[in-house]
Design an enzyme around this catalytic site. Sequence first.
Site, mmCIF file in Angstrom:
data_model
loop_
_atom_site.group_PDB
_atom_site.id
_atom_site.type_symbol
_atom_site.label_atom_id
_atom_site.label_comp_id
_atom_site.label_asym_id
_atom_site.label_seq_id
_atom_site.Cartn_x
_atom_site.Cartn_y
_atom_site.Cartn_z
ATOM 1 N N GLY A 40 -0.450 -4.725 -1.513
ATOM 2 C CA GLY A 40 0.764 -4.417 -0.770
ATOM 3 C C GLY A 40 1.206 -5.683 -0.088
ATOM 4 O O GLY A 40 0.466 -6.240 0.709
ATOM 5 N N HIS A 41 2.361 -6.188 -0.465
ATOM 6 C CA HIS A 41 2.841 -7.418 0.134
ATOM 7 C C HIS A 41 4.087 -7.122 0.961
ATOM 8 O O HIS A 41 5.047 -6.565 0.458
ATOM 9 C CB HIS A 41 3.190 -8.436 -0.954
ATOM 10 C CG HIS A 41 1.972 -8.998 -1.631
ATOM 11 N ND1 HIS A 41 2.023 -9.683 -2.803
ATOM 12 C CD2 HIS A 41 0.681 -8.975 -1.267
ATOM 13 C CE1 HIS A 41 0.796 -10.060 -3.139
ATOM 14 N NE2 HIS A 41 -0.029 -9.632 -2.223
HETATM 15 P P1 IMP Z 1 -9.393 -0.490 -5.179
HETATM 16 O O1 IMP Z 1 -8.898 -1.881 -5.440
HETATM 17 O O2 IMP Z 1 -8.301 0.522 -4.972
HETATM 18 O O3 IMP Z 1 -10.395 -0.055 -6.230
HETATM 19 O O4 IMP Z 1 -10.206 -0.502 -3.803
HETATM 20 C C1 IMP Z 1 -11.429 -1.208 -3.669
HETATM 21 C C2 IMP Z 1 -11.526 -1.873 -2.297
HETATM 22 O O5 IMP Z 1 -10.573 -2.917 -2.223
HETATM 23 C C3 IMP Z 1 -11.238 -0.932 -1.118
HETATM 24 O O6 IMP Z 1 -12.055 -1.313 -0.023
HETATM 25 C C4 IMP Z 1 -9.779 -1.235 -0.793
HETATM 26 O O7 IMP Z 1 -9.453 -0.950 0.555
HETATM 27 C C5 IMP Z 1 -9.730 -2.721 -1.076
HETATM 28 N N1 IMP Z 1 -8.408 -3.208 -1.430
HETATM 29 C C6 IMP Z 1 -7.789 -3.085 -2.613
HETATM 30 N N2 IMP Z 1 -6.592 -3.693 -2.582
HETATM 31 C C7 IMP Z 1 -6.466 -4.230 -1.371
HETATM 32 C C8 IMP Z 1 -5.446 -5.035 -0.752
HETATM 33 O O8 IMP Z 1 -4.420 -5.399 -1.350
HETATM 34 N N3 IMP Z 1 -5.695 -5.387 0.527
HETATM 35 C C9 IMP Z 1 -6.841 -5.065 1.187
HETATM 36 N N4 IMP Z 1 -7.803 -4.342 0.657
HETATM 37 C C10 IMP Z 1 -7.629 -3.924 -0.622
#
Ligand code: IMP
Length: 430
Positions: A40-41
């Site tokens: 999310g940017h």
């Molecule tokens: P997933 O990428 O949805 O599989 O999530 C795996 C982990 O990465 C979780 O702890 C999410 O909160 C974290 N995560 C995924 N994308 C982001 C991001 O863009 N910002 C911060 N944390 C992220």
Amino acid sequence: MSVVALVGTQWGDEGKGKITDVLASQADVVVRYQGGNNAGHTVVVGEKTYKLHLVPSGILSADTMCIIGNGVVVDPQVLCSEIQSLNAWGISTSNLYVSERAHVIMPYHRVLDELEESRRVSKIGTTARGIGPAYVDKYMRMGIRMLDLKSPARLERALEQALAFKNPLLQKVYGHPGFDPAELLEEYLEYGRVLAPLITDTSLLLHEAREKGLNILLEGAQGTLLDIDHGTYPFVTSSNPTAGGAAPGAGLGPNQIDGVIGVVKAYTTRVGEGPFPTELRDATGDLIRERGREYGTTTGRPRRCGWFDAVMVRYAVRVNGLTGLAITLLDVLDALDEVKVCVAYEYRGERLEHFPADLEVLEECRPIYETLSGWKEEISAVRSFEELPEQAQAYLQFIAEQVGCPVQMVSVGPRRDQTIFLQPVMDTVQ
Ligand code: IMP
């Protein structure tokens, strides 16, 4: 010409969107190389705030070519609606391309993401966007790629193959009704029709851009500590946000990347579960959360906040081969009397200088802090390093020394103009 990779050095949310947006004005091409709409940017242009999940932040700079590379997993539904919103805001997407080799996130990936998370004893806290399950299928060699969306016969075969695994799993293990191949075929062919003009060989586009001597920015999502190899496994995402992932994820050779900029928050935040040595569960943590508006762009979850962790960023400098730092959200610390930097960890009486792989060790690490004076002054209008209060300059210098990497950019507010360049980024990297 220069090719620069921009990576997060912490647990994501370092403000990469804003830095990409600023650098995109110097770049001719911006490429996303991994992850998906878990990212999310938030980018602020003038009075308007844009939230992007899949489309590279460079889209907000007119004339910049934007590429969603082969290493990204694409949810076509999300891509279509993001394009619609951008167009409704008057932003052209005619210069946006998607790799034909990028894998597609299907509805069963989203469902499995949630169901698998619900079974985990130790929750990862995924974003439930289907990212992990889509990468699993890619590596299991039963993924659906963007080019398949353009061919009814191929998509039908690919769906048949995937659902032969997914439906029994969903039905027998999770009690879910499963998915009807005909419905999915119809829906996804429609996305293929809408997106067809964008789907192409993006590696070739990059090659041509290099031949023309254009500047290319490779935009990493998430961050180093969320990297599947170098992050705090298993509390990580399923791709390689580190700079090493940029070449295969974009379709370039590793020797074609000239510089790597690490985006680093002036403090630390984390979303989801897992150890966080410098976490502040007190009024200072709350103050940072409120001043930094530290709530997830994708999920709205409050982020955990803490002091700057130099052990972690030193590690990020190493595993990414960083050539420069872009420090963001420095203004969030304006209100503090003093600021702390964790320079090493204390583990069972031993001093650790390097970030451990073992999470049980990390769990027990206590931060060893150096305390510096705060500047207690608003810096959001400052536009040069020399104009910053002495204490803020000292803080930045201390961080650079501790992590072993020069500071190239400092962000003092969300707007494009609230940026200080200590050294140029795109132009000097040859
Ligand atoms: P997933 O990428 O949805 O599989 O999530 C795996 C982990 O990465 C979780 O702890 C999410 O909160 C974290 N995560 C995924 N994308 C982001 C991001 O863009 N910002 C911060 N944390 C992220």
